[in-house]
Motif scaffolding. Structure first.
Motif, PDB file in Angstrom:
ATOM      1  N   PRO A  44     -30.526   3.274  34.990  1.00  0.00           N
ATOM      2  CA  PRO A  44     -31.818   3.518  34.338  1.00  0.00           C
ATOM      3  C   PRO A  44     -33.015   3.322  35.281  1.00  0.00           C
ATOM      4  O   PRO A  44     -34.011   4.039  35.177  1.00  0.00           O
ATOM      5  CB  PRO A  44     -31.852   2.480  33.204  1.00  0.00           C
ATOM      6  N   ALA A  45     -32.906   2.374  36.201  1.00  0.00           N
ATOM      7  CA  ALA A  45     -33.997   2.148  37.158  1.00  0.00           C
ATOM      8  C   ALA A  45     -34.143   3.349  38.091  1.00  0.00           C
ATOM      9  O   ALA A  45     -35.267   3.762  38.411  1.00  0.00           O
ATOM     10  CB  ALA A  45     -33.745   0.871  37.956  1.00  0.00           C
ATOM     11  N   LEU A  46     -33.028   3.924  38.503  1.00  0.00           N
ATOM     12  CA  LEU A  46     -33.076   5.106  39.370  1.00  0.00           C
ATOM     13  C   LEU A  46     -33.595   6.319  38.598  1.00  0.00           C
ATOM     14  O   LEU A  46     -34.394   7.104  39.127  1.00  0.00           O
ATOM     15  CB  LEU A  46     -31.684   5.372  39.949  1.00  0.00           C
ATOM     16  N   LEU A  47     -33.185   6.455  37.347  1.00  0.00           N
ATOM     17  CA  LEU A  47     -33.720   7.528  36.497  1.00  0.00           C
ATOM     18  C   LEU A  47     -35.238   7.379  36.363  1.00  0.00           C
ATOM     19  O   LEU A  47     -35.980   8.352  36.474  1.00  0.00           O
ATOM     20  CB  LEU A  47     -33.065   7.497  35.114  1.00  0.00           C
ATOM     21  N   GLY A  48     -35.697   6.153  36.128  1.00  0.00           N
ATOM     22  CA  GLY A  48     -37.125   5.891  36.018  1.00  0.00           C
ATOM     23  C   GLY A  48     -37.860   6.177  37.310  1.00  0.00           C
ATOM     24  O   GLY A  48     -38.972   6.710  37.312  1.00  0.00           O
ATOM     25  N   SER A  49     -37.238   5.833  38.418  1.00  0.00           N
ATOM     26  CA  SER A  49     -37.844   6.065  39.725  1.00  0.00           C
ATOM     27  C   SER A  49     -38.008   7.559  39.994  1.00  0.00           C
ATOM     28  O   SER A  49     -39.034   8.002  40.502  1.00  0.00           O
ATOM     29  CB  SER A  49     -36.986   5.413  40.812  1.00  0.00           C
ATOM     30  N   ALA A  51     -38.082  10.032  37.601  1.00  0.00           N
ATOM     31  CA  ALA A  51     -38.919  10.685  36.591  1.00  0.00           C
ATOM     32  C   ALA A  51     -40.356  10.175  36.584  1.00  0.00           C
ATOM     33  O   ALA A  51     -41.289  10.947  36.369  1.00  0.00           O
ATOM     34  CB  ALA A  51     -38.298  10.504  35.209  1.00  0.00           C
ATOM     35  N   LEU A  52     -40.539   8.881  36.830  1.00  0.00           N
ATOM     36  CA  LEU A  52     -41.858   8.267  36.647  1.00  0.00           C
ATOM     37  C   LEU A  52     -42.442   7.671  37.922  1.00  0.00           C
ATOM     38  O   LEU A  52     -43.571   7.182  37.918  1.00  0.00           O
ATOM     39  CB  LEU A  52     -41.768   7.184  35.567  1.00  0.00           C
ATOM     40  N   GLY A  53     -41.661   7.653  38.981  1.00  0.00           N
ATOM     41  CA  GLY A  53     -42.150   7.153  40.258  1.00  0.00           C
ATOM     42  C   GLY A  53     -41.458   5.865  40.688  1.00  0.00           C
ATOM     43  O   GLY A  53     -40.926   5.125  39.864  1.00  0.00           O
ATOM     44  N   PRO A  54     -41.458   5.605  42.002  1.00  0.00           N
ATOM     45  CA  PRO A  54     -40.751   4.447  42.544  1.00  0.00           C
ATOM     46  C   PRO A  54     -41.284   3.098  42.059  1.00  0.00           C
ATOM     47  O   PRO A  54     -40.522   2.144  41.927  1.00  0.00           O
ATOM     48  CB  PRO A  54     -40.912   4.590  44.056  1.00  0.00           C
ATOM     49  N   VAL A  55     -42.570   3.015  41.762  1.00  0.00           N
ATOM     50  CA  VAL A  55     -43.124   1.753  41.253  1.00  0.00           C
ATOM     51  C   VAL A  55     -42.499   1.420  39.906  1.00  0.00           C
ATOM     52  O   VAL A  55     -42.152   0.263  39.635  1.00  0.00           O
ATOM     53  CB  VAL A  55     -44.670   1.828  41.160  1.00  0.00           C
ATOM     54  N   ILE A  60     -38.727  -1.655  36.494  1.00  0.00           N
ATOM     55  CA  ILE A  60     -37.535  -1.732  35.633  1.00  0.00           C
ATOM     56  C   ILE A  60     -36.560  -2.773  36.189  1.00  0.00           C
ATOM     57  O   ILE A  60     -35.984  -3.563  35.445  1.00  0.00           O
ATOM     58  CB  ILE A  60     -36.872  -0.347  35.491  1.00  0.00           C
ATOM     59  N   GLU A  61     -36.397  -2.781  37.511  1.00  0.00           N
ATOM     60  CA  GLU A  61     -35.534  -3.780  38.150  1.00  0.00           C
ATOM     61  C   GLU A  61     -36.033  -5.203  37.846  1.00  0.00           C
ATOM     62  O   GLU A  61     -35.239  -6.098  37.537  1.00  0.00           O
ATOM     63  CB  GLU A  61     -35.502  -3.569  39.672  1.00  0.00           C
ATOM     64  N   LEU A  62     -37.337  -5.397  37.937  1.00  0.00           N
ATOM     65  CA  LEU A  62     -37.916  -6.717  37.674  1.00  0.00           C
ATOM     66  C   LEU A  62     -37.717  -7.121  36.209  1.00  0.00           C
ATOM     67  O   LEU A  62     -37.253  -8.228  35.914  1.00  0.00           O
ATOM     68  CB  LEU A  62     -39.405  -6.715  38.030  1.00  0.00           C
ATOM     69  N   VAL A  97     -39.187   7.337  46.404  1.00  0.00           N
ATOM     70  CA  VAL A  97     -40.230   7.801  47.335  1.00  0.00           C
ATOM     71  C   VAL A  97     -39.846   9.152  47.927  1.00  0.00           C
ATOM     72  O   VAL A  97     -40.662  10.078  47.986  1.00  0.00           O
ATOM     73  CB  VAL A  97     -40.469   6.762  48.463  1.00  0.00           C
ATOM     74  N   MET A  98     -38.599   9.290  48.339  1.00  0.00           N
ATOM     75  CA  MET A  98     -38.155  10.552  48.933  1.00  0.00           C
ATOM     76  C   MET A  98     -38.159  11.687  47.912  1.00  0.00           C
ATOM     77  O   MET A  98     -38.623  12.789  48.192  1.00  0.00           O
ATOM     78  CB  MET A  98     -36.759  10.397  49.529  1.00  0.00           C
ATOM     79  N   TYR A  99     -37.633  11.399  46.724  1.00  0.00           N
ATOM     80  CA  TYR A  99     -37.518  12.434  45.699  1.00  0.00           C
ATOM     81  C   TYR A  99     -38.891  12.884  45.206  1.00  0.00           C
ATOM     82  O   TYR A  99     -39.088  14.052  44.868  1.00  0.00           O
ATOM     83  CB  TYR A  99     -36.683  11.919  44.523  1.00  0.00           C
TER      84      TYR A  99
END
Length: 196
Positions: A44-49, A51-55, A60-62, A97-99
């Motif tokens: 889910p954190a990668l999906l969020g990263s 779709a919504l950005g790395p921040v 989500i990780e935090l 960041v890359m995506y």
């Protein structure tokens, strides 16, 4: 603008809740020390990263790690959750960041592979210099006992360096690949929900 922020906040919360649930579904893997447990909470954190950005991915990780401690408590004096946050953030931030620059399937694959590589390298450095010594101090367990947990399942592990190289590094590679594969399989299907 306020509506967009609210939408991002709601999606972040939902993804963090799913990540928290997934973090509870952890299991040991043969050939790895018992303190390394596999979970898929980075999906889910990668999906969020993506779709919504790395921040958002790092947020989500935090959140999932804070909720994990709040709900379950901690058996590692917080060191396990700190490790999960640092290593998971390395994956999701790098890939995100890359995506973000080029949103194609090809770039997504490359970004997840580089994220896995960065996660593995950072995980090795953090474990060797910070996390394993911190775990030893916080838990009052001699480093020899920690190394022994690794040598019981892998005869190549004889000291802290080999624990990191033959235990932690391959575990992070395997976890990164598993998370990346699942993300690759579900992202396109969930993309309309995450972007609308």
């Amino acid at each position: 603008m306020v509506h967009k922020r609210t939408t991002v906040l709601v999606k972040t919360g939902m993804l963090a809740a799913i990540a928290t649930v997934l973090m509870f579904i952890e299991f040991p893997l043969p050939l790895f020390p018992a303190f390394l447990k596999m979970d898929l909470s980075e999906v889910p954190a990668l999906l969020g990263s993506f779709a919504l950005g790395p921040v958002v991915g790092v947020l989500i990780e935090l959140i999932k790690n804070v909720l994990h401690i709040a709900i379950k408590g901690t058996t590692t004096a917080g060191v396990g959750e700190l490790a999960n946050f640092l290593v998971g953030s390395a994956l999701v931030a790098t890939a995100g960041v890359m995506y973000r620059k080029h949103k194609t399937k090809h770039v997504a694959i490359i970004s997840m592979m580089l994220g896995t590589l960065f996660m593995t390298v950072l995980g090795c450095l953090f474990n060797y210099f910070v996390l394993l010594p911190l775990y030893q101090t916080m838990m009052g367990i001699p480093m020899d006992a920690i190394v022994k947990m690794g040598s019981e399942v892998n005869s190549l592990i004889v000291n802290v360096k080999t624990l990191v190289v033959f235990g932690i590094a391959p575990f992070n590679i395997l976890k990164g690949l598993a998370v990346s594969l699942i993300t690759l399989l579900v992202y396109k299907r969930l993309s309309p929900i995450l972007h609308n």
